[in-house]
Design a protein around this motif. Structure first.
Motif, mmCIF file in Angstrom:
data_model
loop_
_atom_site.group_PDB
_atom_site.id
_atom_site.type_symbol
_atom_site.label_atom_id
_atom_site.label_comp_id
_atom_site.label_asym_id
_atom_site.label_seq_id
_atom_site.Cartn_x
_atom_site.Cartn_y
_atom_site.Cartn_z
ATOM 1 N N UNK A 76 -4.172 -4.003 -10.480
ATOM 2 C CA UNK A 76 -3.943 -3.397 -9.174
ATOM 3 C C UNK A 76 -5.137 -2.621 -8.653
ATOM 4 N N UNK A 77 -5.052 -2.239 -7.401
ATOM 5 C CA UNK A 77 -6.105 -1.470 -6.749
ATOM 6 C C UNK A 77 -5.579 -0.075 -6.430
ATOM 7 N N UNK A 78 -6.299 0.953 -6.888
ATOM 8 C CA UNK A 78 -5.969 2.330 -6.550
ATOM 9 C C UNK A 78 -6.734 2.691 -5.280
ATOM 10 N N UNK A 79 -6.007 3.012 -4.221
ATOM 11 C CA UNK A 79 -6.619 3.434 -2.959
ATOM 12 C C UNK A 79 -6.490 4.949 -2.883
ATOM 13 N N UNK A 80 -7.604 5.652 -2.996
ATOM 14 C CA UNK A 80 -7.578 7.114 -3.029
ATOM 15 C C UNK A 80 -7.375 7.693 -1.638
ATOM 16 N N UNK A 81 -6.574 8.745 -1.579
ATOM 17 C CA UNK A 81 -6.297 9.432 -0.318
ATOM 18 C C UNK A 81 -6.458 10.929 -0.548
ATOM 19 N N UNK A 82 -7.533 11.484 0.014
ATOM 20 C CA UNK A 82 -7.833 12.897 -0.229
ATOM 21 C C UNK A 82 -6.905 13.819 0.542
ATOM 22 N N UNK A 83 -6.800 13.619 1.831
ATOM 23 C CA UNK A 83 -5.977 14.477 2.690
ATOM 24 C C UNK A 83 -4.815 13.667 3.238
ATOM 25 N N UNK A 84 -3.625 14.155 2.989
ATOM 26 C CA UNK A 84 -2.421 13.403 3.346
ATOM 27 C C UNK A 84 -2.051 13.645 4.808
ATOM 28 N N UNK A 85 -2.043 12.579 5.581
ATOM 29 C CA UNK A 85 -1.627 12.645 6.981
ATOM 30 C C UNK A 85 -1.007 11.299 7.341
ATOM 31 N N UNK A 86 -0.235 11.289 8.411
ATOM 32 C CA UNK A 86 0.381 10.029 8.849
ATOM 33 C C UNK A 86 -0.689 8.993 9.168
ATOM 34 N N UNK A 87 -1.762 9.417 9.835
ATOM 35 C CA UNK A 87 -2.826 8.481 10.206
ATOM 36 C C UNK A 87 -3.484 7.883 8.963
ATOM 37 N N UNK A 88 -3.759 8.723 7.970
ATOM 38 C CA UNK A 88 -4.412 8.234 6.747
ATOM 39 C C UNK A 88 -3.537 7.221 6.026
ATOM 40 N N UNK A 89 -2.230 7.482 5.975
ATOM 41 C CA UNK A 89 -1.314 6.570 5.286
ATOM 42 C C UNK A 89 -1.190 5.255 6.039
ATOM 43 N N UNK A 90 -0.956 5.336 7.346
ATOM 44 C CA UNK A 90 -0.820 4.107 8.136
ATOM 45 C C UNK A 90 -2.108 3.285 8.111
ATOM 46 N N UNK A 91 -3.262 3.964 8.156
ATOM 47 C CA UNK A 91 -4.535 3.238 8.112
ATOM 48 C C UNK A 91 -4.715 2.508 6.785
ATOM 49 N N UNK A 92 -4.333 3.165 5.696
ATOM 50 C CA UNK A 92 -4.473 2.541 4.387
ATOM 51 C C UNK A 92 -3.553 1.333 4.252
ATOM 52 N N UNK A 93 -2.358 1.443 4.802
ATOM 53 C CA UNK A 93 -1.406 0.333 4.743
ATOM 54 C C UNK A 93 -1.916 -0.849 5.571
ATOM 55 N N UNK A 94 -2.413 -0.536 6.769
ATOM 56 C CA UNK A 94 -2.859 -1.604 7.673
ATOM 57 C C UNK A 94 -4.209 -2.193 7.258
ATOM 58 N N UNK A 95 -5.147 -1.338 6.853
ATOM 59 C CA UNK A 95 -6.505 -1.803 6.582
ATOM 60 C C UNK A 95 -6.717 -2.277 5.143
ATOM 61 N N UNK A 96 -6.043 -1.635 4.176
ATOM 62 C CA UNK A 96 -6.236 -1.981 2.766
ATOM 63 C C UNK A 96 -5.080 -2.794 2.198
ATOM 64 N N UNK A 97 -4.023 -2.976 2.985
ATOM 65 C CA UNK A 97 -2.891 -3.754 2.506
ATOM 66 C C UNK A 97 -2.069 -3.055 1.432
ATOM 67 N N UNK A 98 -1.989 -1.728 1.511
ATOM 68 C CA UNK A 98 -1.240 -0.955 0.514
ATOM 69 C C UNK A 98 0.197 -1.465 0.414
ATOM 70 N N UNK A 99 0.654 -1.621 -0.833
ATOM 71 C CA UNK A 99 2.004 -2.131 -1.067
ATOM 72 C C UNK A 99 2.931 -1.106 -1.700
ATOM 73 N N UNK A 100 2.355 -0.067 -2.351
ATOM 74 C CA UNK A 100 3.172 0.915 -3.063
ATOM 75 C C UNK A 100 2.577 2.316 -2.920
ATOM 76 N N UNK A 101 3.445 3.301 -2.851
ATOM 77 C CA UNK A 101 3.021 4.694 -3.023
ATOM 78 C C UNK A 101 4.231 5.547 -3.362
ATOM 79 N N UNK A 102 3.961 6.728 -3.883
ATOM 80 C CA UNK A 102 5.017 7.681 -4.186
ATOM 81 C C UNK A 102 4.781 8.948 -3.383
ATOM 82 N N UNK A 103 5.843 9.689 -3.155
ATOM 83 C CA UNK A 103 5.666 10.928 -2.406
ATOM 84 C C UNK A 103 6.965 11.688 -2.233
#
Length: 539
Positions: A251-278
């Motif tokens: 798998x690929x770990x996509x690091x997210x330093x600062x948690x925001x809606x924009x950062x999460x949506x961007x990672x999902x759309x641009x990196x193809x994120x499939x899983x996260x916990x929160x």
């Protein structure tokens, strides 16, 4: 006892027995998934070959710095690549990883440095001033400080300490890892948020983390090459062990330093994120995101949520946005989540409201655990009627070794052959558990535990305060926040803003009360403050 009649020659040997450790996952991934993306952060992309090489360099650099097997190496880092690399690099030199909560106050950081006896600490530049202040307040020998700047996030190097890239450059990318000789060897030291004063040091072993990484993909229905977004802090139960798990699946770990809606949506759309916990606060962020922050995507994103049951309305709203949310439950002492709300297809036709109520349950044991159930004070199984309360008790391989330098607390936690969660719950007819209340008055704010006792202790330092009690107040954003009820001394006056500012001098910001109510506190005949009466006032 289950032995065969003749066991001659049937012994453990290197061919048939290797101590279980999550380090094996990355060693394998470097060969099997060599050129696949392992770690992504903005413009930074490391393949598994590069990831393995950098981890090896870090491990060797720590050895060159004098770190020996069994020593503690601490980190004070957000979810950036160096934190992920430390999860493998520190144990790869035989050391024990101590990831420290970046939101803690200076005194608590100093205590953890001292109690854990850290030899080296990797510190993000943003938190370097706090780390240096903590070192000044230490009683024992100070750790070597390695500064980790983050230019991509606008966090430049500010200190005179050696920087991370220079530090690991001295290491050999072909360094031979120091693998555990016994899977019971200590892997990580994680400090709880503290329920009565100082936090306790929870010790993980290699076996427990390995089994956690094997059980989680089963319950999360994961296949090869998932893309995992680091929303849960990697200092919190080592990110629920997910960073140790990802190489198992390529798998690929996509690091997210600062948690925001924009950062999460961007990672999902641009990196193809499939899983996260929160925590549920993350779900609220996504549901309430502005049109400007929201992005469209094709994949269904699988989400583990824990900390507090998400509101049914939130669950209903987020499911329409392309997310499938699964409630899980665990503690620092259990390497993170060890129960799941395992879905029964028979529930598919239930009304949405009833489905949401079921999804809010803490559920049943993960496959790598032995027995997790609800018992009475005399260690008897409660009636599975959905109303009889007892304590969640836990038995299995993903339970801590114990509390570091605290044998009395360890013995108490393990009495009766189970780990005692001190969470009160009911059990439904199908065996699934649902938390009813907490034995200790812990406030869960944004997924982080806040000790009411610690906040009360800070308030009691104020010269005008006679008595105080801190309880959880519902909050739309954080789930819960601290609310202080304060009884002042005769002829003394102060106000809410003054008391909150007073606590900020002694506590991390997220622990400070968000509201202060003045008046005489309700008490029992013996003088004990009745917190349940105070909670009623906040409903």
């Amino acid at each position: 006892m289950g032995w065969m009649r003749d066991e001659t020659g049937l012994d453990k040997c290197p061919a048939n027995y290797v101590p279980l450790t999550p380090l094996s996952h990355l060693a394998r991934a470097a060969k099997v998934f060599t050129n696949h993306d392992a770690l992504v952060y903005g413009q930074t992309r490391h393949t598994y070959a590069q990831y393995h090489a950098r981890v090896s360099q870090l491990a060797h650099a720590l050895v060159l710095a004098g770190v020996k097997p069994g020593d503690v190496v601490a980190t004070l880092l957000p979810n950036i690549p160096a934190q992920a690399e430390a999860h493998f690099g520190v144990p790869a030199c035989g050391a024990v990883l101590n990831t420290i909560n970046i939101r803690l106050d200076v005194d608590t950081i100093a205590y953890i440095f001292d109690h854990g006896e850290a030899k080296v600490v990797l510190v993000d530049s943003q938190f370097l001033p706090a780390a240096m202040q903590a070192i000044e307040r230490m009683e024992g020998p100070p750790p070597l400080v390695v500064e980790v700047p983050d230019p991509q996030a606008g966090v430049p190097e500010i200190g005179e300490q050696v920087d991370y890239e220079t530090f690991i450059a001295a290491g050999d990318p072909d360094f031979e890892w120091i693998m555990p000789q016994d899977e019971w060897e200590s892997l990580a030291l994680n400090y709880t948020s503290g329920t009565t004063g100082r936090p306790k040091g929870v010790v993980y072993h290699h076996r427990g983390a390995y089994l956690m990484t094997m059980g989680t993909p089963v319950t999360w229905r994961m296949t090869l090459n998932p893309k995992f977004l680091t929303i849960v802090p990697l200092f919190h139960c080592n990110g629920w062990n997910h960073t140790w798990m990802m190489p198992l699946l390529g798998g690929t770990v996509v690091c997210c330093r600062d948690i925001s809606a924009a950062a999460i949506y961007n990672a999902i759309a641009d990196e193809g994120v499939t899983h996260f916990g929160g925590a549920p606060i993350v779900l609220n962020l996504l549901v309430n995101a502005t049109d400007e922050d929201r992005r469209t995507f094709d994949q269904t994103v699988e989400v583990f949520t824990a900390g507090a049951p998400p509101a049914p309305a939130t669950l209903a709203a987020i499911s329409e946005l392309g997310f499938n949310v699964q409630q899980v439950y665990g503690l620092t002492e259990t390497y993170g989540h060890v129960t799941e709300c395992l879905w029964n297809p028979e529930w598919d036709d239930l009304p949405a409201e009833k489905q949401a109520a079921i999804k809010a349950r803490q559920g049943v044991a993960f496959p790598q655990m032995e027995n997790i159930t609800v018992m009475t004070e005399t260690m008897e199984q409660v009636s599975m009627d959905g109303t009889t309360q007892g304590e969640i008790v836990i038995q299995g391989n993903s339970v801590m070794k114990g509390y570091y330098k605290n044998p009395q607390a360890t013995q108490k936690a393990f009495s009766g052959g189970y780990f005692h969660s001190e969470d009160l719950a009911v059990q439904h007819p199908d065996g699934s558990m649902q938390i009813a209340d907490r034995v200790k008055d812990i406030i869960i704010s944004g997924g982080e535990n806040i000790s009411s006792v610690e906040v009360e202790g800070a308030l009691m330092h104020h010269p005008d305060v006679m008595l105080c009690a801190v309880v959880a107040m519902p909050d739309d954003k954080w789930g819960e926040v601290p609310c202080a009820f304060v009884e002042l001394k005769d002829e003394r006056t102060t106000d809410e803003a003054t008391l909150i500012a007073f606590t900020r001098e002694r506590l991390a910001g997220f622990k400070c009360p968000k509201k202060v109510v003045f008046g005489e506190l309700p008490k029992t005949s013996t003088g004990k403050i009745q917190k349940f009466e105070l909670r009623k006032q906040l409903l």
